[in-house]
Design an enzyme around this catalytic site. Sequence first.
Site, short mmCIF file in Angstrom:
data_model
loop_
_atom_site.label_atom_id
_atom_site.label_comp_id
_atom_site.label_asym_id
_atom_site.label_seq_id
_atom_site.Cartn_x
_atom_site.Cartn_y
_atom_site.Cartn_z
N THR A 113 -0.87 -0.76 -3.61
CA THR A 113 -0.85 -1.16 -5.02
C THR A 113 -0.44 0.03 -5.89
O THR A 113 -1.28 0.71 -6.48
CB THR A 113 -2.23 -1.69 -5.47
OG1 THR A 113 -3.22 -0.69 -5.20
CG2 THR A 113 -2.59 -2.97 -4.74
N PRO A 114 0.86 0.32 -5.96
CA PRO A 114 1.31 1.45 -6.76
C PRO A 114 0.91 1.31 -8.23
O PRO A 114 0.79 0.21 -8.77
CB PRO A 114 2.83 1.42 -6.62
CG PRO A 114 3.08 0.64 -5.37
CD PRO A 114 1.95 -0.34 -5.27
N ASP A 124 -11.62 23.89 -14.27
CA ASP A 124 -10.76 24.93 -14.84
C ASP A 124 -11.57 26.22 -14.98
O ASP A 124 -12.76 26.25 -14.64
CB ASP A 124 -10.17 24.45 -16.17
CG ASP A 124 -11.22 24.18 -17.25
OD1 ASP A 124 -12.38 24.64 -17.12
OD2 ASP A 124 -10.87 23.49 -18.24
N TRP A 128 -4.48 -0.44 3.65
CA TRP A 128 -3.04 -0.67 3.46
C TRP A 128 -2.29 -0.50 4.78
O TRP A 128 -1.33 -1.22 5.04
CB TRP A 128 -2.47 0.26 2.39
CG TRP A 128 -3.14 0.19 1.06
CD1 TRP A 128 -3.48 1.24 0.27
CD2 TRP A 128 -3.55 -0.98 0.33
NE1 TRP A 128 -4.08 0.81 -0.89
CE2 TRP A 128 -4.15 -0.57 -0.87
CE3 TRP A 128 -3.50 -2.34 0.59
CZ2 TRP A 128 -4.66 -1.44 -1.81
CZ3 TRP A 128 -4.03 -3.23 -0.35
CH2 TRP A 128 -4.59 -2.77 -1.52
#
Length: 139
Positions: free
Chosen positions: A59-60, A17, A47
């Site tokens: 793997t959400p 930031d 995947w």
Amino acid sequence: MSRSHVYRVNVQFGDCDPAGIVFFPNFSRWMDEASLAFFMACGVPPWRELVKTRGIIGTPLLEIHTRFFKPATYGETIAVHTEVEEWAAKTFRHRHTVRRGDDLLCEGTEVRAFCQRDPHNPERIRAIPVPEDIKALCT
């Protein structure tokens, strides 16, 4: 007991930031990257391969919790230590510990599920039982 993997991140100026402190969502991004890196280090195919061979799309993320202790800034290298803290029938809990040397910067847990497309509605996904062969690779 789970295997452990260390994913290293070189913190860039754009990760921070205006005060020069890492913007907090970047820790979630790095933990997400560390999750995939963990499976790859354990010998699980990417995947994109599993979707072709077994229909597993990945793997959400189902749940996330993060606690922050110390800031990080650009020019530093941090390490995300990842392991599976708990296996359940259709989910698992990844534990991430983010360090700069011996300094603990933050800890995070993610609950994830192995998923496939729903055969009755391909626009939806559904959790499947944790594949035992993948679990074995990771323990």
